[in-house]
Motif scaffolding. Structure first.
Motif, mmCIF file in Angstrom:
data_model
loop_
_atom_site.group_PDB
_atom_site.id
_atom_site.type_symbol
_atom_site.label_atom_id
_atom_site.label_comp_id
_atom_site.label_asym_id
_atom_site.label_seq_id
_atom_site.Cartn_x
_atom_site.Cartn_y
_atom_site.Cartn_z
ATOM 1 N N LEU A 57 0.828 -1.206 0.000
ATOM 2 C CA LEU A 57 0.000 0.000 0.000
ATOM 3 C C LEU A 57 0.866 1.262 0.000
ATOM 4 O O LEU A 57 0.559 2.230 -0.701
ATOM 5 C CB LEU A 57 -0.940 -0.012 1.213
ATOM 6 C CG LEU A 57 -1.903 1.155 1.336
ATOM 7 C CD1 LEU A 57 -2.887 1.154 0.176
ATOM 8 C CD2 LEU A 57 -2.640 1.088 2.647
ATOM 9 N N ILE A 58 1.958 1.237 0.764
ATOM 10 C CA ILE A 58 2.884 2.379 0.790
ATOM 11 C C ILE A 58 3.526 2.565 -0.578
ATOM 12 O O ILE A 58 3.655 3.688 -1.067
ATOM 13 C CB ILE A 58 3.940 2.182 1.895
ATOM 14 C CG1 ILE A 58 3.285 2.299 3.267
ATOM 15 C CG2 ILE A 58 5.077 3.183 1.753
ATOM 16 C CD1 ILE A 58 4.194 1.966 4.418
ATOM 17 N N LYS A 59 3.938 1.471 -1.216
ATOM 18 C CA LYS A 59 4.567 1.552 -2.539
ATOM 19 C C LYS A 59 3.590 2.075 -3.588
ATOM 20 O O LYS A 59 3.957 2.902 -4.423
ATOM 21 C CB LYS A 59 5.093 0.175 -2.968
ATOM 22 C CG LYS A 59 6.094 -0.435 -2.039
ATOM 23 C CD LYS A 59 7.384 0.326 -2.049
ATOM 24 C CE LYS A 59 8.371 -0.387 -1.121
ATOM 25 N NZ LYS A 59 9.464 0.418 -0.718
ATOM 26 N N ILE A 60 2.359 1.609 -3.549
ATOM 27 C CA ILE A 60 1.358 2.082 -4.513
ATOM 28 C C ILE A 60 1.057 3.562 -4.290
ATOM 29 O O ILE A 60 0.981 4.352 -5.248
ATOM 30 C CB ILE A 60 0.078 1.226 -4.426
ATOM 31 C CG1 ILE A 60 0.360 -0.184 -4.937
ATOM 32 C CG2 ILE A 60 -1.066 1.869 -5.204
ATOM 33 C CD1 ILE A 60 -0.766 -1.161 -4.701
ATOM 34 N N SER A 61 0.895 3.963 -3.034
ATOM 35 C CA SER A 61 0.653 5.382 -2.722
ATOM 36 C C SER A 61 1.831 6.238 -3.166
ATOM 37 O O SER A 61 1.646 7.341 -3.705
ATOM 38 C CB SER A 61 0.424 5.564 -1.228
ATOM 39 O OG SER A 61 -0.675 4.829 -0.795
ATOM 40 N N GLY A 62 3.032 5.745 -2.944
ATOM 41 C CA GLY A 62 4.217 6.467 -3.379
ATOM 42 C C GLY A 62 4.289 6.603 -4.887
ATOM 43 O O GLY A 62 4.672 7.655 -5.410
ATOM 44 N N GLY A 63 3.905 5.546 -5.600
ATOM 45 C CA GLY A 63 3.885 5.624 -7.059
ATOM 46 C C GLY A 63 2.885 6.637 -7.563
ATOM 47 O O GLY A 63 3.152 7.367 -8.531
#
Length: 119
Positions: free
Chosen positions: A4-10
């Motif tokens: 979820l953090i990686k997707i939000s960061g993307g």
């Protein structure tokens, strides 16, 4: 949670790049705005680029000090990227070059602190 953090960061990283390229996407600027001011408007979106990059690429959440330094490095790098986008789209200004050199110096200092804390 990590995904979820990686997707939000993307999403933040992509939005930051789009808004650094087109800062007038949501807010209209006067027609008489010069290139120097336009670069400064782009630099604000560098924070979004840096924070998105931090969320995508940072993996070690155990040390608070290392996390803070990594955040500072990525925010500074995002500002530098946005300023370079401004150079490419709005032209070259000596005063902007001075800002870029100061930001590069800060990036080197933060990078050194990150390296010292990491090893």
């Amino acid at each position: 949670m990590n995904l979820l953090i990686k997707i939000s960061g993307g999403i933040l990283l992509t939005a930051g790049f789009i808004l650094a390229i087109r800062p007038d996407l949501f807010f209209r600027f006067p027609a008489t705005i010069d290139g120097y001011v336009m670069i400064e408007k782009r630099v604000k979106w560098g924070f979004v680029i840096g924070f998105g990059g931090f969320m995508v690429f940072y993996n070690d959440w155990t040390s608070r000090g290392l996390t803070v330094i990594a955040l500072l490095v990525s925010l500074t790098l995002g500002i530098i990227i946005a300023r370079l986008i401004g150079f490419a789209l709005d032209g070259f200004y000596i005063k902007q070059l001075y800002w870029l050199l100061m930001e590069l110096a800060v990036l080197i200092i933060f990078g050194f602190f990150y390296w010292k804390q990491n090893y």
